[in-house]
Motif scaffolding. Structure first.
Motif, mmCIF file in Angstrom:
data_model
loop_
_atom_site.group_PDB
_atom_site.id
_atom_site.type_symbol
_atom_site.label_atom_id
_atom_site.label_comp_id
_atom_site.label_asym_id
_atom_site.label_seq_id
_atom_site.Cartn_x
_atom_site.Cartn_y
_atom_site.Cartn_z
ATOM 1 N N SER A 199 0.823 -1.203 0.000
ATOM 2 C CA SER A 199 0.000 0.000 0.000
ATOM 3 C C SER A 199 0.863 1.262 0.000
ATOM 4 N N ASP A 200 2.119 1.140 0.481
ATOM 5 C CA ASP A 200 3.033 2.288 0.537
ATOM 6 C C ASP A 200 4.458 1.819 0.284
ATOM 7 N N TYR A 269 0.510 6.755 -8.010
ATOM 8 C CA TYR A 269 1.275 6.820 -6.767
ATOM 9 C C TYR A 269 1.209 8.258 -6.260
ATOM 10 N N ARG A 285 2.403 6.431 -1.941
ATOM 11 C CA ARG A 285 1.192 5.663 -1.601
ATOM 12 C C ARG A 285 0.561 5.162 -2.894
ATOM 13 N N GLY A 327 -4.483 5.659 7.266
ATOM 14 C CA GLY A 327 -4.304 4.301 6.756
ATOM 15 C C GLY A 327 -5.256 3.286 7.331
#
Length: 567
Positions: A199-200, A269, A285, A327
């Motif tokens: 996710s990151d 991103y 992200r 998050g």
């Protein structure tokens, strides 16, 4: 299967028309592609429908390759050039049988070649052409393996430009960002994160260390340590493709990178650069719209909580707040609610910072603080735009909260987020901002607090014994002990040996019932509101997490990691 044979079959089964076949053949010749791909490009048939059609015609199963994590030992059985030539990929091995996925199961020559080459009996399953191509790119892309890229970096010259801001040095640095090893490594970092379902991405310089970490299922894992001498070139390369200023190293910057994945899919991103003591830290992200889950029934809400949530968002006015840390999936919950409310009859406007995903039928506004376009300014403008439903990305200050509350009281449905630890503490957060208790009690319909917990891997989970005391200490009701089985993930290739695969939402959905409104008006504190909500049967986040543990979805370890006790 020849193009003529496939076309004839599809026409015979009335899947496509003669005219559509003629246009697809023209497209095939023009672009030099297969007929199936041409039909998909022209939108005459969907990929999965074509795979399903071939599966039924040949009487063999079809699969979704995206859901498979293929063992590298199985991939090694079929050379890359053979996989490319026949457009196939080996997916599993069972005894003396090798299972291969193909988009063209009629290719007898390919099957015979694989049998001869590997010595295995071959069993065929059907997959879409694009899925096979993606799998070949993913598992056979030797030009972009970490080992090869790192080897090529060994001979890379030391960069002299570290702190000097002169134009000549910047020009040298910009030139260095175009060198093949740096380009390859940056591409690998971005694409490998997609393959690992991260996710990151965190790219971090320290005094004696330069490392890259991915956040996978909410937990950070170190994936590589590039040479420290490349930190400026890698950072600058990412800044260039994110359209940021490589000369500015003293201030944080925000940008976006968009890459194409094939099949018309794209990955965004969200990039942020932060100056640290030893260089700029870059965090990207990943915003994957194709994996955005907007079906509220699949997010992890329990049936009663989901019924409360849906009932409140469908009211003609009022405020619904989603709270939790960064998050925790707040944006997905809000987007899911908006997706449910998105009808031709409704005027929906959103103020977001940033706009993460765009939706047809919803008027989305990106905030720009530098020119005075903040949440409060956007909210004022929305109220002059004849709105039905308003979404505010985040309530950060009194002004935004006040306008939002007033909008909720004047006939509008307002959705927003706040950063608080649980639902009861959200009330006090609004009061601390300066909102009067009677306004909070009148305007707020429901508060939903949430976290994301990791799912135990379905492929390698096994029962785990916990002592009675440990379960009682976690909050399991005494009368439930012995009535369920707890699990843990052993670790396998599917979950990268973590024991967890994917995440599930843990929710505390608190509708503002009359008893709770009375408590707000009488000045009750967070603890008192929490106790009253529990008395009214509203589940806390710990209780929600324990429910998922008792259902075998997650583990006791994850329950304790994500939630706090109800003492």
């Amino acid at each position: 299967m020849s193009a003529e044979h496939l076309g004839e079959l599809l026409i015979r089964k009335q899947v496509i028309t003669d005219e559509q076949l003629a246009q697809a053949v023209a497209e095939q010749k023009k672009e030099g592609i297969r007929l199936g791909e041409a039909l998909i490009r022209l939108d005459y048939i969907q990929e999965l429908d074509l795979a399903s059609f071939l599966s039924k015609h040949y009487g063999i199963p079809s699969i979704n390759l995206a859901e498979f994590e293929i063992d590298p030992a199985v991939i090694e059985l079929v050379p890359a050039e053979v996989a490319q030539k026949y457009q196939l990929v080996p997916i599993n091995r069972a005894g003396s049988t090798l299972i291969i996925a193909m988009s063209d199961p009629s290719n007898i020559f390919a099957i015979d070649d694989i049998k001869f080459m590997t010595g295995y009996n071959v069993e065929v399953v059907v997959a879409s052409e694009a899925a096979v191509k993606d799998a070949i790119d993913q598992y056979y892309d030797q030009s972009s393996t970490l080992a090869d890229v790192m080897d090529s970096l060994e001979d890379f010259d030391e960069l002299e430009v570290i702190e000097d801001q002169s134009l000549d040095d910047l020009a040298d640095l910009e030139k260095a960002t175009e060198d093949a090893p740096v380009v390859k490594l940056c591409n690998l970092i971005l694409t490998d994160a997609i393959k690992k379902k991260a996710s990151d991405i965190h790219i971090e310089p320290y005094e004696h260390l330069f490392r890259v970490r991915y956040r996978i299922d909410g937990v950070l894992y170190e994936v590589m340590k590039p040479p420290r001498k490349l930190k400026n070139a890698i950072t600058s390369r990412l800044k260039i493709i994110a359209n940021l200023d490589i000369a500015e190293r003293r201030l944080p910057q925000d940008g976006r990178i968009k890459i194409k994945l094939g099949k018309g899919q794209e990955m965004d991103y969200r990039v942020n650069c932060l100056p640290t003591l030893f260089g700029e830290k870059v965090v990207c992200r990943l915003l994957d719209k194709s994996n955005l889950q907007l079906d509220m029934t699949k997010l992890g809400y329990e049936p009663e909580a989901l019924a409360h949530f849906k009932r409140e968002i469908h009211k003609p006015f009022g405020m619904v707040l989603v709270t939790g840390p960064t998050g925790s999936g707040k944006t997905v919950s809000l987007y899911s609610a908006l997706s449910e409310l998105n009808k031709v009859s409704e005027n929906i406007s959103t103020a977001e910072d940033p706009v993460e995903f765009n939706f047809a039928g919803i008027n989305q506004v990106q905030m720009h603080e530098e020119i005075g376009l903040n949440f409060a300014a956007a909210l004022r403008a929305f109220l002059r735009q004849d709105p039905d439903i308003i979404m505010i990305g985040e309530i950060r200050d009194f002004e935004t909260a006040e306008i939002g509350i007033k909008a909720a009281l004047t006939g509008h449905m307002v959705l927003s987020t706040l950063h608080t630890n649980d639902a009861p503490s959200t009330v006090n957060r609004l009061l601390n901002m300066g909102i009067e208790p009677f306004l909070v009690a009148s305007a707020v319909n429901l508060i939903s607090a949430q976290r994301l917990g990791r799912r135990v891997c379905a492929e390698c989970k096994e029962p785990e014994d916990h002592s009675r005391d440990a379960l009682l200490a976690a909050g399991v009701p005494e009368d439930q002990i012995g009535k369920f089985v707890t699990y843990r993930g052993v670790g396998c290739s599917v979950c990268n040996d973590t024991g967890y695969k994917g995440r599930i939402g843990i929710y505390q959905v608190m509708p503002m019932l009359e008893d709770l409104k009375e408590m707000v008006l009488s000045g009750a504190n967070t603890a008192e509101i929490k106790q009253e909500s529990m008395r009214l049967g509203i589940k806390t986040m710990r209780q929600s997490a324990l429910t998922k543990m008792m259902e075998g979805v997650t583990t006791l370890e994850e329950v304790l990691r994500c939630t706090v006790g109800d003492d």
